[in-house]
Design an enzyme around this catalytic site. Structure first.
Site, PDB file in Angstrom:
ATOM      1  N   ASP A  66     -95.780  62.862   8.068  1.00  0.00           N
ATOM      2  CA  ASP A  66     -94.389  63.222   8.345  1.00  0.00           C
ATOM      3  C   ASP A  66     -94.324  63.948   9.685  1.00  0.00           C
ATOM      4  O   ASP A  66     -95.164  64.791   9.991  1.00  0.00           O
ATOM      5  CB  ASP A  66     -93.835  64.109   7.222  1.00  0.00           C
ATOM      6  CG  ASP A  66     -92.323  64.177   7.256  1.00  0.00           C
ATOM      7  OD1 ASP A  66     -91.680  63.635   6.332  1.00  0.00           O
ATOM      8  OD2 ASP A  66     -91.770  64.770   8.217  1.00  0.00           O
ATOM      9  N   GLN A  78     -81.694  62.896   1.257  1.00  0.00           N
ATOM     10  CA  GLN A  78     -82.277  61.695   1.872  1.00  0.00           C
ATOM     11  C   GLN A  78     -81.650  61.474   3.249  1.00  0.00           C
ATOM     12  O   GLN A  78     -80.419  61.484   3.386  1.00  0.00           O
ATOM     13  CB  GLN A  78     -82.052  60.456   0.985  1.00  0.00           C
ATOM     14  CG  GLN A  78     -82.751  59.216   1.534  1.00  0.00           C
ATOM     15  CD  GLN A  78     -82.660  58.003   0.602  1.00  0.00           C
ATOM     16  OE1 GLN A  78     -81.990  58.027  -0.431  1.00  0.00           O
ATOM     17  NE2 GLN A  78     -83.330  56.931   0.995  1.00  0.00           N
ATOM     18  N   VAL A 117     -83.466  59.158   5.612  1.00  0.00           N
ATOM     19  CA  VAL A 117     -83.876  57.815   6.035  1.00  0.00           C
ATOM     20  C   VAL A 117     -83.696  56.891   4.831  1.00  0.00           C
ATOM     21  O   VAL A 117     -84.351  57.071   3.797  1.00  0.00           O
ATOM     22  CB  VAL A 117     -85.346  57.793   6.515  1.00  0.00           C
ATOM     23  CG1 VAL A 117     -85.747  56.381   6.936  1.00  0.00           C
ATOM     24  CG2 VAL A 117     -85.556  58.775   7.686  1.00  0.00           C
ATOM     25  N   HIS A 141     -89.104  56.052   0.310  1.00  0.00           N
ATOM     26  CA  HIS A 141     -90.412  56.628   0.668  1.00  0.00           C
ATOM     27  C   HIS A 141     -90.751  57.739  -0.305  1.00  0.00           C
ATOM     28  O   HIS A 141     -89.882  58.434  -0.815  1.00  0.00           O
ATOM     29  CB  HIS A 141     -90.406  57.154   2.102  1.00  0.00           C
ATOM     30  CG  HIS A 141     -89.254  58.059   2.417  1.00  0.00           C
ATOM     31  ND1 HIS A 141     -87.984  57.569   2.647  1.00  0.00           N
ATOM     32  CD2 HIS A 141     -89.165  59.398   2.502  1.00  0.00           C
ATOM     33  CE1 HIS A 141     -87.173  58.585   2.879  1.00  0.00           C
ATOM     34  NE2 HIS A 141     -87.852  59.708   2.793  1.00  0.00           N
ATOM     35  N   HIS A 177     -92.654  61.282  -0.619  1.00  0.00           N
ATOM     36  CA  HIS A 177     -93.271  62.396   0.098  1.00  0.00           C
ATOM     37  C   HIS A 177     -94.481  62.842  -0.726  1.00  0.00           C
ATOM     38  O   HIS A 177     -94.357  63.072  -1.936  1.00  0.00           O
ATOM     39  CB  HIS A 177     -92.316  63.591   0.193  1.00  0.00           C
ATOM     40  CG  HIS A 177     -91.085  63.344   1.008  1.00  0.00           C
ATOM     41  ND1 HIS A 177     -90.953  63.771   2.310  1.00  0.00           N
ATOM     42  CD2 HIS A 177     -89.918  62.735   0.704  1.00  0.00           C
ATOM     43  CE1 HIS A 177     -89.765  63.440   2.773  1.00  0.00           C
ATOM     44  NE2 HIS A 177     -89.108  62.807   1.808  1.00  0.00           N
TER      45      HIS A 177
HETATM   46  P1  AMP Z   1     -85.897  62.076   3.533  1.00  0.00           P
HETATM   47  O1  AMP Z   1     -85.154  63.281   4.033  1.00  0.00           O
HETATM   48  O2  AMP Z   1     -86.377  62.184   2.127  1.00  0.00           O
HETATM   49  O3  AMP Z   1     -85.123  60.806   3.819  1.00  0.00           O
HETATM   50  O4  AMP Z   1     -87.228  62.029   4.385  1.00  0.00           O
HETATM   51  C1  AMP Z   1     -87.302  61.485   5.659  1.00  0.00           C
HETATM   52  C2  AMP Z   1     -88.537  62.076   6.268  1.00  0.00           C
HETATM   53  O5  AMP Z   1     -88.890  61.295   7.402  1.00  0.00           O
HETATM   54  C3  AMP Z   1     -88.352  63.521   6.768  1.00  0.00           C
HETATM   55  O6  AMP Z   1     -89.294  64.365   6.104  1.00  0.00           O
HETATM   56  C4  AMP Z   1     -88.622  63.422   8.263  1.00  0.00           C
HETATM   57  O7  AMP Z   1     -89.297  64.538   8.778  1.00  0.00           O
HETATM   58  C5  AMP Z   1     -89.441  62.148   8.354  1.00  0.00           C
HETATM   59  N1  AMP Z   1     -89.363  61.472   9.637  1.00  0.00           N
HETATM   60  C6  AMP Z   1     -88.257  61.222  10.388  1.00  0.00           C
HETATM   61  N2  AMP Z   1     -88.581  60.554  11.506  1.00  0.00           N
HETATM   62  C7  AMP Z   1     -89.930  60.363  11.466  1.00  0.00           C
HETATM   63  C8  AMP Z   1     -90.868  59.738  12.337  1.00  0.00           C
HETATM   64  N3  AMP Z   1     -90.498  59.169  13.489  1.00  0.00           N
HETATM   65  N4  AMP Z   1     -92.176  59.754  11.979  1.00  0.00           N
HETATM   66  C9  AMP Z   1     -92.566  60.337  10.824  1.00  0.00           C
HETATM   67  N5  AMP Z   1     -91.723  60.934   9.952  1.00  0.00           N
HETATM   68  C10 AMP Z   1     -90.420  60.950  10.269  1.00  0.00           C
END
Ligand code: AMP
Length: 114
Positions: A31, A94, A96, A100, A102
């Site tokens: 992450d 959420q 993204v 996924h 974590h």
């Molecule tokens: P969520 O909030 O559950 O959708 O988690 C999305 C996660 O993606 C967050 O913990 C972000 O820090 C992570 N994230 C966003 N952009 C990137 C990236 N380019 N590379 C790796 N992790 C990312």
């Protein structure tokens, strides 16, 4: 046409990421904004937007993601104490919209927060 997700762009190597593992069904990356000393994301290649959108035909894939999460926990030495989190929907944090898991570890989980 639906927008290509950030994670699909990472899978397609259009955006750089620290890739720890990949197979025909998923990819594991670090992450970018870790919430724990170990914070990995297990991401299916199939861009299911949210867990609630998964279909019965996705059950084997969902099991695979959990199996990979356990394997990565062993590989990174956090298998005695780690947490799996799936945020589903904006209201749950959420950000993204490409499913996924974590995988969080190497931190003190005695506090109540998730
Ligand atoms: P969520 O909030 O559950 O959708 O988690 C999305 C996660 O993606 C967050 O913990 C972000 O820090 C992570 N994230 C966003 N952009 C990137 C990236 N380019 N590379 C790796 N992790 C990312």
């Amino acid at each position: 046409m639906t927008e290509v997700s950030l994670f699909t762009r990472i899978i397609n190597r259009e955006i750089p990421a620290e890739i720890l593992y990949e197979d025909e069904q998923c990819i594991v990356i670090n992450d970018i904004a870790p919430q724990a000393p170990v914070h990995m994301l297990v991401i299916p290649r199939e861009p299911i937007a949210r867990l609630a959108d998964a279909r019965q035909s996705d059950t084997s894939l969902l099991g695979h993601l959990m199996w990979v999460a356990g394997g990565m926990a062993r590989q990174t030495g956090i298998d005695e104490a780690f947490r799996l989190v799936v945020n589903n929907g904006e209201g749950a944090g959420q950000t993204v919209f490409h499913l996924h898991l974590h995988v969080l570890g190497d931190k003190n989980f005695t506090e109540q927060e998730l």
